[in-house]
Design a protein around this motif. Sequence first.
Motif, PDB file in Angstrom:
ATOM      1  N   HIS A 187      -6.317  15.584  -2.155  1.00 51.73           N
ATOM      2  CA  HIS A 187      -6.420  14.367  -2.946  1.00 51.73           C
ATOM      3  C   HIS A 187      -7.869  14.020  -3.246  1.00 51.73           C
ATOM      4  CE1 HIS A 187      -5.705  10.320  -4.424  1.00 51.73           C
ATOM      5  NE2 HIS A 187      -6.566   9.854  -3.539  1.00 51.73           N
ATOM      6  N   ALA A 188      -8.770  14.260  -2.300  1.00 51.12           N
ATOM      7  CA  ALA A 188     -10.148  13.769  -2.399  1.00 51.12           C
ATOM      8  C   ALA A 188     -11.177  14.840  -2.743  1.00 51.12           C
ATOM      9  CB  ALA A 188     -10.545  13.104  -1.088  1.00 51.12           C
ATOM     10  N   THR A 189     -10.802  16.118  -2.669  1.00 52.29           N
ATOM     11  CA  THR A 189     -11.746  17.189  -2.981  1.00 52.29           C
ATOM     12  C   THR A 189     -11.700  17.515  -4.468  1.00 52.29           C
ATOM     13  OG1 THR A 189     -11.604  18.155  -0.771  1.00 52.29           O
ATOM     14  CG2 THR A 189     -12.359  19.603  -2.531  1.00 52.29           C
ATOM     15  N   THR A 190     -12.876  17.562  -5.083  1.00 51.06           N
ATOM     16  CA  THR A 190     -12.993  17.854  -6.510  1.00 51.06           C
ATOM     17  C   THR A 190     -13.666  19.204  -6.693  1.00 51.06           C
ATOM     18  OG1 THR A 190     -13.200  15.504  -7.058  1.00 51.06           O
ATOM     19  CG2 THR A 190     -14.013  17.083  -8.698  1.00 51.06           C
TER      20      THR A 190
ATOM     21  N   THR B 195       4.319   7.109   0.324  1.00 49.45           N
ATOM     22  CA  THR B 195       4.590   8.177  -0.633  1.00 49.45           C
ATOM     23  C   THR B 195       4.080   9.489  -0.042  1.00 49.45           C
ATOM     24  OG1 THR B 195       2.509   7.670  -1.729  1.00 49.45           O
ATOM     25  CG2 THR B 195       4.488   6.677  -2.648  1.00 49.45           C
ATOM     26  N   PRO B 196       4.386  10.638  -0.654  1.00 49.00           N
ATOM     27  CA  PRO B 196       3.909  11.905  -0.073  1.00 49.00           C
ATOM     28  C   PRO B 196       2.398  11.901   0.126  1.00 49.00           C
ATOM     29  CG  PRO B 196       5.527  12.334  -1.785  1.00 49.00           C
ATOM     30  CD  PRO B 196       5.227  10.857  -1.843  1.00 49.00           C
ATOM     31  N   LEU B 197       1.972  12.247   1.323  1.00 46.95           N
ATOM     32  CA  LEU B 197       0.549  12.303   1.659  1.00 46.95           C
ATOM     33  C   LEU B 197       0.080  13.738   1.507  1.00 46.95           C
ATOM     34  CD1 LEU B 197      -1.927  10.749   2.768  1.00 46.95           C
ATOM     35  CD2 LEU B 197      -1.170  11.407   5.067  1.00 46.95           C
ATOM     36  N   GLU B 198      -0.894  13.941   0.618  1.00 51.74           N
ATOM     37  CA  GLU B 198      -1.377  15.291   0.319  1.00 51.74           C
ATOM     38  C   GLU B 198      -1.907  15.987   1.575  1.00 51.74           C
ATOM     39  OE1 GLU B 198      -1.492  17.657  -1.636  1.00 51.74           O
ATOM     40  OE2 GLU B 198      -1.497  17.044  -3.731  1.00 51.74           O
ATOM     41  N   LEU B 199      -1.751  17.305   1.583  1.00 54.92           N
ATOM     42  CA  LEU B 199      -2.322  18.104   2.655  1.00 54.92           C
ATOM     43  C   LEU B 199      -3.833  17.920   2.694  1.00 54.92           C
ATOM     44  CD1 LEU B 199      -0.265  21.358   2.113  1.00 54.92           C
ATOM     45  CD2 LEU B 199      -0.054  19.816   4.068  1.00 54.92           C
ATOM     46  N   HIS B 200      -4.365  17.798   3.900  1.00 51.41           N
ATOM     47  CA  HIS B 200      -5.793  17.518   4.025  1.00 51.41           C
ATOM     48  C   HIS B 200      -6.303  17.874   5.415  1.00 51.41           C
ATOM     49  CE1 HIS B 200      -3.786  13.973   5.683  1.00 51.41           C
ATOM     50  NE2 HIS B 200      -4.893  13.725   6.386  1.00 51.41           N
ATOM     51  N   VAL B 201      -7.590  18.156   5.488  1.00 51.94           N
ATOM     52  CA  VAL B 201      -8.326  18.145   6.743  1.00 51.94           C
ATOM     53  C   VAL B 201      -8.752  16.705   6.990  1.00 51.94           C
ATOM     54  CG1 VAL B 201     -10.523  18.818   7.796  1.00 51.94           C
ATOM     55  CG2 VAL B 201      -9.118  20.533   6.657  1.00 51.94           C
TER      56      VAL B 201
ATOM     57  N   THR C  34     -16.189  16.310  -1.799  1.00 51.09           N
ATOM     58  CA  THR C  34     -15.068  15.579  -1.209  1.00 51.09           C
ATOM     59  C   THR C  34     -15.471  14.128  -0.983  1.00 51.09           C
ATOM     60  OG1 THR C  34     -14.214  17.576  -0.122  1.00 51.09           O
ATOM     61  CG2 THR C  34     -13.471  15.458   0.745  1.00 51.09           C
ATOM     62  N   ALA C  35     -14.634  13.211  -1.443  1.00 50.58           N
ATOM     63  CA  ALA C  35     -14.871  11.778  -1.284  1.00 50.58           C
ATOM     64  C   ALA C  35     -14.275  11.285   0.026  1.00 50.58           C
ATOM     65  CB  ALA C  35     -14.269  11.016  -2.451  1.00 50.58           C
ATOM     66  N   ALA C  36     -14.747  10.137   0.478  1.00 51.56           N
ATOM     67  CA  ALA C  36     -14.189   9.514   1.674  1.00 51.56           C
ATOM     68  C   ALA C  36     -12.773   9.027   1.393  1.00 51.56           C
ATOM     69  CB  ALA C  36     -15.071   8.351   2.115  1.00 51.56           C
ATOM     70  N   PRO C  37     -11.889   9.026   2.395  1.00 47.20           N
ATOM     71  CA  PRO C  37     -10.527   8.516   2.190  1.00 47.20           C
ATOM     72  C   PRO C  37     -10.520   7.002   2.076  1.00 47.20           C
ATOM     73  CG  PRO C  37     -10.870   9.098   4.487  1.00 47.20           C
ATOM     74  CD  PRO C  37     -12.109   9.525   3.756  1.00 47.20           C
ATOM     75  N   PRO C  38      -9.397   6.410   1.602  1.00 53.04           N
ATOM     76  CA  PRO C  38      -9.330   4.953   1.451  1.00 53.04           C
ATOM     77  C   PRO C  38      -9.499   4.188   2.751  1.00 53.04           C
ATOM     78  CG  PRO C  38      -7.548   6.026   0.233  1.00 53.04           C
ATOM     79  CD  PRO C  38      -8.206   7.092   1.066  1.00 53.04           C
TER      80      PRO C  38
ATOM     81  N   ARG D 206       0.815  -1.209   0.000  1.00 60.45           N
ATOM     82  CA  ARG D 206       0.000   0.000   0.000  1.00 60.45           C
ATOM     83  C   ARG D 206       0.857   1.272   0.000  1.00 60.45           C
ATOM     84  NH1 ARG D 206      -5.399  -1.074   3.727  1.00 60.45           N
ATOM     85  NH2 ARG D 206      -5.926  -3.111   2.830  1.00 60.45           N
ATOM     86  N   GLU D 207       2.062   1.146  -0.477  1.00 57.32           N
ATOM     87  CA  GLU D 207       2.983   2.282  -0.452  1.00 57.32           C
ATOM     88  C   GLU D 207       2.437   3.511  -1.173  1.00 57.32           C
ATOM     89  OE1 GLU D 207       5.326  -1.408   0.264  1.00 57.32           O
ATOM     90  OE2 GLU D 207       3.803  -0.808  -1.200  1.00 57.32           O
ATOM     91  N   GLU D 208       1.677   3.307  -2.249  1.00 58.21           N
ATOM     92  CA  GLU D 208       1.167   4.418  -3.046  1.00 58.21           C
ATOM     93  C   GLU D 208      -0.174   4.946  -2.545  1.00 58.21           C
ATOM     94  OE1 GLU D 208       2.913   5.740  -5.549  1.00 58.21           O
ATOM     95  OE2 GLU D 208       4.528   4.297  -5.209  1.00 58.21           O
ATOM     96  N   SER D 209      -0.713   4.348  -1.509  1.00 56.39           N
ATOM     97  CA  SER D 209      -2.031   4.726  -1.026  1.00 56.39           C
ATOM     98  C   SER D 209      -2.006   6.109  -0.381  1.00 56.39           C
ATOM     99  CB  SER D 209      -2.524   3.692  -0.004  1.00 56.39           C
ATOM    100  OG  SER D 209      -3.716   4.115   0.623  1.00 56.39           O
ATOM    101  N   GLN D 210      -3.021   6.912  -0.725  1.00 59.71           N
ATOM    102  CA  GLN D 210      -3.207   8.203  -0.062  1.00 59.71           C
ATOM    103  C   GLN D 210      -3.984   7.979   1.229  1.00 59.71           C
ATOM    104  OE1 GLN D 210      -2.406  11.677  -0.670  1.00 59.71           O
ATOM    105  NE2 GLN D 210      -0.752  10.604  -1.718  1.00 59.71           N
TER     106      GLN D 210
END
Length: 249
Positions: free
Chosen positions: A165-168, A73-79, A133-137, A63-67
């Motif tokens: 990552h999840a907000t559109t 891997t770099p985890l995007e800034l998020h609330v 905004t979608a739910a995280p993994p 799961r190395e690439e999982s947000q």
Amino acid sequence: MRNLPVDEAELPLTPTVPESVERTATLPAAVAVLVTLQIGEIAAYRDEKSGALVQNVVPVPGREESQSNAGSTPLELHVENAFHPHCPDYVGLLCLRNDHPLNADTLVSSIRTALGLLSPGTLRVLREERFTTAAPPSFRSGGPGPAHAVLRGDPDDPDVKVDFHATTANDDEAKVAVEALRGAFLQAARTLVLRPGEMAVVDNRIAIHGRTAYQPKYDGYDRWPHRTFIHLDHRRTRAHRAGNGNILF
């Protein structure tokens, strides 16, 4: 907070399984909960890590690439849990182990600093309900919620609701605005390198956080924080917690 009673030499090996949580009252888990309860009410979510109150943030093989908290891997800034109508007011991160060498930095940034870096036109768009905004993994279920504004409340001191990552953004102007916001947050970001026995508490209403990349070894000594969620007013979520417990659905 520093000098909390976490003895790295006494720890078991860092977990490597998906959905890792703490179900027993270990000393580090008790420390995380006791600090949490000095700030507010501890909370968790039924569909995330089976509603555990103390969650392990550990790298998981494959799961190395999982947000998510299982990635490296770099985890995007998020609330935290920005999609949820009752996202945490604060997030606690207690470090049991960090990676060696210390490459896994926690990034934090505040809207109070980023606000002055944004144009009036950008701020206007961010205050309008033009984003989803979608739910995280880490959640077992949950699609995108209703359209929402990214900035809410007092225009001079707003709350923020975004996961980069999840907000559109739902239109071109909104896409430009949210990219401007991301740039402002990065410009205003600070770096925390947590060491064993240090706990950071992030104000999830006005601050966002992320993580730099690192290389897990899966040798039992990888990075290992405990995570807790904090609500300041349990009363407002009473209808969303069965039996007036701590688990939201």
